[in-house]
Design an enzyme around this catalytic site. Structure first.
Site, PDB file in Angstrom:
ATOM      1  CD  GLU A 174      -2.599   1.196   2.688  1.00  0.00           C
ATOM      2  OE1 GLU A 174      -2.989   0.074   3.081  1.00  0.00           O
ATOM      3  OE2 GLU A 174      -2.866   2.260   3.287  1.00  0.00           O
ATOM      4  CD  GLU A 179      -3.455   7.205   5.455  1.00  0.00           C
ATOM      5  OE1 GLU A 179      -4.472   6.587   5.843  1.00  0.00           O
ATOM      6  OE2 GLU A 179      -2.289   6.891   5.759  1.00  0.00           O
TER       7      GLU A 179
END
Length: 424
Positions: A174, A179
């Site tokens: 990932e 974020e």
């Protein structure tokens, strides 16, 4: 809103294609007519060699207000997420992800449950949306970016990220490009997850805006430049971390294969915590564009001049009026220039602009929204000068001064070294 439509176009005409082929730019006045050309003509003439930087995915979210996203590019996931203990239910269609009619995607988190959705914790309290390109597009290396404005408030968790294929998390990998968690309004995070370094053990770093600014206050460009055994993160062109296999302590690097893209707005979860009485709903993640450019480690090309230094946007700041200067070459997006099809030269989604539409010697150049005006047109030729035809003057390093942060200007073309520019 401060979301220039031209920003979405800049990756489609790459200065490296336009300039690397000729390896130089120059003065129209000093060259025979058949060697002079506009930036746009040069780009078109060298299009066959443009494989060094080609746009392989782009969505500028054009369409009528309320329309769903392009189903040829994106699919919407539905349901809840027990793994992170998120609180939202992801819906389909245009219920929580819709175009705004002005070239943006709006992902909306609401405190509601109109259809009696059931979540891992019981009846769902929130709805939102999560989009991915699985089965439609995968990237393997290149420059991946999105220009977005994040929501604000406790419990908000927007993300722009990628998963390796086929998905077998965490072994398949990932890459979190961006974020943000609501209790850190000034900070975003970029992280790698893989076998033995997933979840809270991911490898990454944060980037914090100066002066207490909040990411929710405006649009920012979040990107990675991804190459074999190397991933570099940036915000608005400012690089804040690079990761290689050496950072993994002997654990497996699983990032040399295809990944697909994901955009989502989660509500609550282990990391951000749940919304509280201070959280205002609805909240929105507004996405101006998403693009993937393959080949070069970043789109565009460096333009070098006096003392081998680069044409640079001061502070990698995309604001109108930011000075364009000479600076040590560092490979960031603030020094990557592309040639627009309209004869412009662009970086950070805006145009190289002669301040105030001036034509006098000593008029400084700056970054500005692309307007199509004559003060943003540039002619390039083999004499290694860059000329603004309206003023019939050259891009010039002020005072022949090779120091970092020396402002660039226009000046009568003299053939001097402070007016000579090359690529690379």
């Amino acid at each position: 809103m401060s979301s220039p439509r031209t920003l979405r176009r800049w990756l489609t005409a790459v200065l490296s294609a336009a300039l690397v082929a000729s390896a130089a730019v120059g003065t129209a006045r000093a060259e025979p007519a058949d060697t002079a050309t506009t930036a746009a003509t040069t780009a078109a003439a060298s299009a066959d060699g443009a494989a060094a930087a080609a746009v392989t995915f782009s969505d500028t979210f054009d369409g009528p207000a309320g329309a769903a996203v392009d189903s040829s590019k994106w699919q919407l996931e539905t349901g809840d997420n027990v793994n992170n203990h998120e609180r939202q239910y992801y819906t389909s269609g245009n219920k929580n992800a819709a175009l705004d009619g002005q070239g943006r995607l709006v992902i909306t988190a609401r405190k509601e449950n109109p259809s009696n959705y059931q979540c891992w914790y019981g009846t769902c309290q929130y709805t939102s949306a999560r989009l991915n390109t699985a089965g439609k597009f995968t990237a393997q290396y290149g420059h991946i970016e999105a220009r977005m404005k994040v929501p604000r408030g406790q419990g908000m968790w927007p993300a722009f990220w990628m998963l390796g294929t086929p998905v077998d998390w965490p072994a398949s990998g990932e890459i979190d490009i961006m974020e943000n968690v609501g209790f850190e309004p000034s900070t975003v995070h970029g992280t790698l997850h893989g076998p033995g370094y997933s979840g809270s053990g991911g490898i990454g770093a944060g980037y914090t805006l100066p002066g207490g600014q909040a990411f929710a206050d405006g649009f920012h460009t979040f990107a990675v430049d991804w190459a074999p055994n190397s991933i570099t993160w940036s915000v608005d062109g400012t690089v804040y971390q690079t990761r290689t296999p050496a950072d993994l302590g002997g654990r497996s690097w699983v990032f040399n294969k295809p990944f697909f893209l994901i955009l989502n707005l989660a509500v609550g979860g282990y990391w951000p915590g749940d919304p509280d009485g201070s959280t205002v709903f609805p909240q929105q993640l507004v996405v101006d564009h998403v693009s993937v450019t393959t080949g070069d480690s970043a789109p565009g090309a460096a333009v070098r001049g006096l003392a081998g230094k680069c044409v640079d946007v001061a502070g990698a700041n995309p604001a109108n009026g930011t000075p364009v200067q000479l600076y040590d070459c560092n490979g960031t997006s603030a020094q990557r220039w592309t040639a627009g099809s309209d004869g412009t030269l662009r970086a950070l989604g805006k145009c190289l602009d002669v301040t105030g539409n001036g034509t006098a010697d000593g008029t400084p150049v700056q970054l500005w929204d692309c307007t199509g005006g004559p003060n943003q047109k540039w002619t390039v030729t083999g004499a290694r000068d860059i000329v603004n035809p309206q003023a019939d003057k050259c891009l010039d390093v002020t005072g022949n001064n090779a120091a970092n942060a020396t402002r660039l200007q226009i000046w009568t073309c003299t053939g001097a070294a402070n007016q000579k520019w090359t690529v690379g």
